[in-house]
Structure formats: structure tokens, C-alpha cells
Design a protein around this motif. Structure first.
Motif, PDB file in Angstrom:
ATOM      1  N   UNK A  33       0.835  -1.202   0.000  1.00 16.01           N
ATOM      2  CA  UNK A  33       0.000   0.000   0.000  1.00 16.01           C
ATOM      3  C   UNK A  33       0.872   1.256   0.000  1.00 16.01           C
ATOM      4  N   UNK A  34       1.944   1.262   0.776  1.00 16.46           N
ATOM      5  CA  UNK A  34       2.866   2.408   0.765  1.00 16.46           C
ATOM      6  C   UNK A  34       3.450   2.641  -0.624  1.00 16.46           C
ATOM      7  N   UNK A  35       3.823   1.566  -1.300  1.00 18.29           N
ATOM      8  CA  UNK A  35       4.409   1.684  -2.638  1.00 18.29           C
ATOM      9  C   UNK A  35       3.439   2.329  -3.617  1.00 18.29           C
ATOM     10  N   UNK A  36       2.230   1.845  -3.660  1.00 13.75           N
ATOM     11  CA  UNK A  36       1.283   2.350  -4.653  1.00 13.75           C
ATOM     12  C   UNK A  36       0.654   3.679  -4.263  1.00 13.75           C
ATOM     13  N   UNK A  63       0.619   0.783 -12.467  1.00 12.88           N
ATOM     14  CA  UNK A  63      -0.065   0.474 -11.202  1.00 12.88           C
ATOM     15  C   UNK A  63      -1.535   0.160 -11.440  1.00 12.88           C
ATOM     16  N   UNK A  64      -2.170   0.927 -12.315  1.00 14.99           N
ATOM     17  CA  UNK A  64      -3.587   0.713 -12.611  1.00 14.99           C
ATOM     18  C   UNK A  64      -3.799  -0.681 -13.205  1.00 14.99           C
ATOM     19  N   UNK A  93      -5.793   4.307  -5.410  1.00 12.55           N
ATOM     20  CA  UNK A  93      -4.728   5.323  -5.445  1.00 12.55           C
ATOM     21  C   UNK A  93      -4.318   5.637  -6.879  1.00 12.55           C
ATOM     22  N   UNK A  94      -4.181   4.607  -7.711  1.00  7.27           N
ATOM     23  CA  UNK A  94      -3.800   4.816  -9.114  1.00  7.27           C
ATOM     24  C   UNK A  94      -4.879   5.590  -9.861  1.00  7.27           C
TER      25      UNK A  94
END
Length: 125
Positions: A33-36, A63-64, A93-94
Motif C-alpha cells: 500500500x505504501x508503494x502504490x 499500477x492501474x 490510489x492509481x
């Protein structure tokens, strides 16, 4: 990073396999989650400057696609919370990042478009 690796070895050695797997899995979810979500750290800058140049488009598109596919696999095929939950959060997020890219663009082209609209408005008036 060394500390995290050592802690994982400690967890694997001290806890039963099922408990250790859950602990390391939740740690993986957190890192995922931190990465994305990391490009969203530029959210304040994007809104203040009305430019999404700080959001990397190739990473956002990748990411999407990645999060979409893993959300489907995790939810429908594996039914694994540790797979689908972070993937759905990453997808959200994406999508927010793509929305900001669509609204603000990279700034330079957006400013030119805005100025041309303002000039057209002045010519009409």
C-alpha cells in the motif's frame, strides 16, 4: 531494511508457521500500500501548483493495470484478503493519480490551454 529482514527471521523462528505467515503477510500488505500510494505524497504540490507533473504517468498506468489484474485474481480466483485488499487500495490510489493527471496535466500544456481559452474569451467580449 536490514532491521526488517532480521525481524522477519525472528518472527519465523519464534512463532508457529501459520502465525508467522500472517505477520509477514500483513507486513507485505503494508509495504504494498505504501508503494502504490507514494505518488499521492505530492498531492499538496499538485493542487497548489495546478500541475500533476510530480505524478509519474508510466508508474501510474502500470499500477492501474497491475492492481486491476491482481484485484480480480485475488477476489475471484484466490479469495485471499492479503491479495485483493491491497490491490483494491492500490487501484483506488492509481485512479486518483490518473484523475489528477487528467485534471491538471503536466502544467505546461495545461497553462497554454488555459491561456488560449482566456484569450478567446477576451476576443469574444
Amino acid at each position: 531494511i536490514t532491521w526488517i529482514v532480521l525481524m522477519n527471521f525472528f518472527v519465523a523462528a519464534r512463532f508457529p508457521r501459520k502465525v508467522a505467515t500472517e505477520i509477514v503477510g500483513k507486513e507485505g500488505v503494508f509495504v504494498f500500500v505504501l508503494l502504490f500510494a507514494s505518488p499521492l505524497s505530492a498531492l499538496k504540490e499538485v493542487i497548489a501548483n495546478k500541475s500533476a507533473a510530480a505524478i509519474p504517468l508510466p508508474f501510474t498506468v502500470a499500477s492501474t493495470i497491475n492492481c486491476s489484474l491482481w484485484s480480480v485474481v485475488g477476489l475471484l480466483l484466490m479469495n485471499d484478503f492479503n491479495i485483493y485488499f491491497p490491490s483494491i487500495l492500490g487501484l483506488l490510489c492509481a485512479m486518483i493519480q490518473l484523475f489528477l493527471k487528467g485534471i491538471y496535466g503536466d502544467g505546461v500544456g495545461s497553462i497554454k490551454r488555459q491561456n488560449s481559452f482566456e484569450m478567446m474569451g477576451q476576443q469574444i467580449a
